[in-house]
Motif scaffolding. Structure first.
Motif, PDB file in Angstrom:
ATOM      1  N   GLN A   1       0.840  -1.188   0.000  1.00 30.32           N
ATOM      2  CA  GLN A   1       0.000   0.000   0.000  1.00 30.32           C
ATOM      3  C   GLN A   1       0.879   1.244   0.000  1.00 30.32           C
ATOM      4  O   GLN A   1       1.802   1.370   0.803  1.00 30.32           O
ATOM      5  N   LYS A   2       0.592   2.156  -0.954  1.00 31.51           N
ATOM      6  CA  LYS A   2       1.327   3.410  -0.970  1.00 31.51           C
ATOM      7  C   LYS A   2       0.949   4.242   0.253  1.00 31.51           C
ATOM      8  O   LYS A   2      -0.155   4.143   0.771  1.00 31.51           O
ATOM      9  N   GLU A   3       1.879   5.109   0.651  1.00 33.97           N
ATOM     10  CA  GLU A   3       1.638   5.934   1.820  1.00 33.97           C
ATOM     11  C   GLU A   3       0.528   6.960   1.566  1.00 33.97           C
ATOM     12  O   GLU A   3      -0.224   7.315   2.473  1.00 33.97           O
ATOM     13  N   VAL A   4       0.433   7.453   0.349  1.00 36.73           N
ATOM     14  CA  VAL A   4      -0.598   8.411  -0.045  1.00 36.73           C
ATOM     15  C   VAL A   4      -1.258   7.901  -1.330  1.00 36.73           C
ATOM     16  O   VAL A   4      -0.565   7.659  -2.316  1.00 36.73           O
ATOM     17  N   GLU A   5      -2.565   7.764  -1.293  1.00 34.09           N
ATOM     18  CA  GLU A   5      -3.314   7.273  -2.448  1.00 34.09           C
ATOM     19  C   GLU A   5      -4.179   8.382  -3.024  1.00 34.09           C
ATOM     20  O   GLU A   5      -4.863   9.094  -2.278  1.00 34.09           O
ATOM     21  N   GLN A   6      -4.141   8.497  -4.353  1.00 35.65           N
ATOM     22  CA  GLN A   6      -4.932   9.521  -5.017  1.00 35.65           C
ATOM     23  C   GLN A   6      -5.373   8.970  -6.363  1.00 35.65           C
ATOM     24  O   GLN A   6      -4.546   8.458  -7.117  1.00 35.65           O
ATOM     25  N   ASP A   7      -6.649   9.081  -6.650  1.00 36.65           N
ATOM     26  CA  ASP A   7      -7.200   8.591  -7.915  1.00 36.65           C
ATOM     27  C   ASP A   7      -6.688   9.474  -9.050  1.00 36.65           C
ATOM     28  O   ASP A   7      -6.879  10.690  -9.007  1.00 36.65           O
ATOM     29  N   PRO A   8      -6.054   8.897 -10.069  1.00 30.48           N
ATOM     30  CA  PRO A   8      -5.484   9.740 -11.131  1.00 30.48           C
ATOM     31  C   PRO A   8      -6.508  10.391 -12.062  1.00 30.48           C
ATOM     32  O   PRO A   8      -6.182  11.329 -12.784  1.00 30.48           O
ATOM     33  N   GLY A   9      -7.779   9.878 -12.039  1.00 29.65           N
ATOM     34  CA  GLY A   9      -8.795  10.435 -12.926  1.00 29.65           C
ATOM     35  C   GLY A   9      -8.580   9.951 -14.352  1.00 29.65           C
ATOM     36  O   GLY A   9      -8.088   8.845 -14.566  1.00 29.65           O
ATOM     37  N   PRO A  10      -8.957  10.730 -15.370  1.00 31.07           N
ATOM     38  CA  PRO A  10      -9.378  12.131 -15.254  1.00 31.07           C
ATOM     39  C   PRO A  10     -10.800  12.282 -14.727  1.00 31.07           C
ATOM     40  O   PRO A  10     -11.626  11.412 -14.904  1.00 31.07           O
ATOM     41  N   LEU A  11     -11.015  13.422 -14.083  1.00 31.78           N
ATOM     42  CA  LEU A  11     -12.313  13.817 -13.605  1.00 31.78           C
ATOM     43  C   LEU A  11     -12.799  14.945 -14.510  1.00 31.78           C
ATOM     44  O   LEU A  11     -12.154  15.987 -14.594  1.00 31.78           O
ATOM     45  N   SER A  12     -13.907  14.708 -15.189  1.00 31.22           N
ATOM     46  CA  SER A  12     -14.439  15.683 -16.142  1.00 31.22           C
ATOM     47  C   SER A  12     -15.763  16.220 -15.621  1.00 31.22           C
ATOM     48  O   SER A  12     -16.673  15.439 -15.322  1.00 31.22           O
ATOM     49  N   VAL A  13     -15.871  17.545 -15.513  1.00 29.49           N
ATOM     50  CA  VAL A  13     -17.075  18.171 -14.971  1.00 29.49           C
ATOM     51  C   VAL A  13     -17.465  19.359 -15.840  1.00 29.49           C
ATOM     52  O   VAL A  13     -16.620  19.959 -16.514  1.00 29.49           O
ATOM     53  N   PRO A  14     -18.734  19.746 -15.805  1.00 28.33           N
ATOM     54  CA  PRO A  14     -19.139  20.953 -16.542  1.00 28.33           C
ATOM     55  C   PRO A  14     -18.800  22.203 -15.736  1.00 28.33           C
ATOM     56  O   PRO A  14     -18.718  22.176 -14.494  1.00 28.33           O
ATOM     57  N   GLU A  15     -18.606  23.295 -16.434  1.00 30.49           N
ATOM     58  CA  GLU A  15     -18.341  24.569 -15.787  1.00 30.49           C
ATOM     59  C   GLU A  15     -19.445  24.887 -14.783  1.00 30.49           C
ATOM     60  O   GLU A  15     -20.626  24.648 -15.030  1.00 30.49           O
TER      61      GLU A  15
ATOM     62  N   ARG B   1      -0.084  10.948  -6.459  1.00 27.10           N
ATOM     63  CA  ARG B   1       0.266  10.945  -7.875  1.00 27.10           C
ATOM     64  C   ARG B   1      -0.487  11.989  -8.676  1.00 27.10           C
ATOM     65  O   ARG B   1      -0.149  12.248  -9.832  1.00 27.10           O
ATOM     66  N   GLY B   2      -1.516  12.605  -8.035  1.00 29.08           N
ATOM     67  CA  GLY B   2      -2.240  13.656  -8.732  1.00 29.08           C
ATOM     68  C   GLY B   2      -3.516  13.172  -9.388  1.00 29.08           C
ATOM     69  O   GLY B   2      -3.595  12.026  -9.845  1.00 29.08           O
ATOM     70  N   THR B   3      -4.523  14.058  -9.404  1.00 28.61           N
ATOM     71  CA  THR B   3      -5.788  13.808 -10.102  1.00 28.61           C
ATOM     72  C   THR B   3      -5.928  14.834 -11.212  1.00 28.61           C
ATOM     73  O   THR B   3      -5.840  16.041 -10.966  1.00 28.61           O
ATOM     74  N   SER B   4      -6.149  14.350 -12.421  1.00 27.53           N
ATOM     75  CA  SER B   4      -6.344  15.248 -13.554  1.00 27.53           C
ATOM     76  C   SER B   4      -7.792  15.719 -13.592  1.00 27.53           C
ATOM     77  O   SER B   4      -8.723  14.905 -13.603  1.00 27.53           O
ATOM     78  N   LEU B   5      -7.999  17.028 -13.575  1.00 32.18           N
ATOM     79  CA  LEU B   5      -9.332  17.628 -13.599  1.00 32.18           C
ATOM     80  C   LEU B   5      -9.535  18.367 -14.919  1.00 32.18           C
ATOM     81  O   LEU B   5      -8.685  19.161 -15.333  1.00 32.18           O
ATOM     82  N   ILE B   6     -10.666  18.101 -15.546  1.00 33.63           N
ATOM     83  CA  ILE B   6     -11.037  18.805 -16.777  1.00 33.63           C
ATOM     84  C   ILE B   6     -12.385  19.465 -16.548  1.00 33.63           C
ATOM     85  O   ILE B   6     -13.371  18.778 -16.216  1.00 33.63           O
ATOM     86  N   VAL B   7     -12.425  20.779 -16.674  1.00 30.05           N
ATOM     87  CA  VAL B   7     -13.677  21.532 -16.547  1.00 30.05           C
ATOM     88  C   VAL B   7     -14.047  22.026 -17.942  1.00 30.05           C
ATOM     89  O   VAL B   7     -13.344  22.853 -18.518  1.00 30.05           O
TER      90      VAL B   7
END
Lengths: 112, 113
Positions: free
Chosen positions: A1-15, A104-110
């Motif tokens: 198990q990594k010490e810090v877990e983060q879903d990489p996404g991408p997460l796409s949302v409307p403005e 590892r970062g989550t990619s967000l797209i608006v």
């Protein structure tokens, strides 16, 4: 198990949507919690910094820390296309070290 | 404030060549960090300095990697000989203290052919 877990996404949302970005961690000694924003072909920039549990608000951004659940969140209200970036969580203070451990970062797209 | 300055921004070279990456931290910052970022592994800490002294280099992948900080305003990360698997974006960051609020440069995008 990594010490810090983060879903990489991408997460796409409307403005205009409310965005929730999350990280979980395993080291209960972490005391300092940070969120960085990274635009494409740029370095990460510090967005929010909190100590211990609780909430911190800065404009459209709210950082939340729940140490009992080892869970941190970043909320973005009224999201804008300019918020499109990768969001990295980071935390430190564990094992006597203040060097941050990054997710590892989550990619967000608006989209407009 | 000029921020953390890294050079070059892009580097393309052939396998086996020596690569030198450069960093100028923010004036007054006493910590300097070198990171490597890839899609597979995310952001990895390679080495960090405090007051120009290397404190922890356990993240340096192999002896092919070396870093120096001859003074408070300059640091280098050297790879010799370079290999294709070293291809990544290398970031330098500096801070007033060890971990809270690091300031990153815009990175060097390294491609080893």
């Amino acid at each position: 198990q990594k010490e810090v877990e983060q879903d990489p996404g991408p997460l796409s949302v409307p403005e205009g949507a409310i965005v929730s970005l999350n990280c979980t961690y395993s080291n209960s000694a972490f005391q300092y919690f940070m969120w960085y924003r990274q635009y494409s072909r740029k370095g990460p920039e510090l967005l929010m910094y909190t100590y211990s549990s609780g909430n911190k608000e800065d404009g459209r951004f709210t950082a939340q820390v729940d140490k009992s659940s080892k869970y941190i969140s970043l909320f973005i209200r009224d999201s804008q296309p300019s918020d499109s970036a990768t969001y990295l969580c980071a935390m430190s203070g564990g094992r006597g070290s203040y060097i941050p451990t990054f997710g590892r970062g989550t990619s967000l797209i608006v989209h407009p | 404030d000029a921020g953390v300055i890294q050079s070059p921004r892009h580097e393309v070279t052939e396998m086996g060549q020596e690569v030198t990456l450069r960093c100028k931290p923010i004036s007054g910052h006493d910590y300097l960090f070198w990171y490597r970022q890839t899609m597979m592994r995310g952001l990895e800490l390679l080495i960090y300095f405090n007051n120009n002294v290397p404190i922890d280099d356990s993240g340096m992948p192999e002896d092919r990697f070396s870093a120096k900080m001859p003074n408070a305003s300059f640091s280098t990360l050297k790879i010799q000989p370079s290999e294709p698997r070293d291809s990544a974006v290398y970031f330098c960051a500096s801070s007033f203290n060890s971990g809270q609020g690091q300031h990153f440069g815009d990175g060097t995008r390294l491609s080893i052919l």
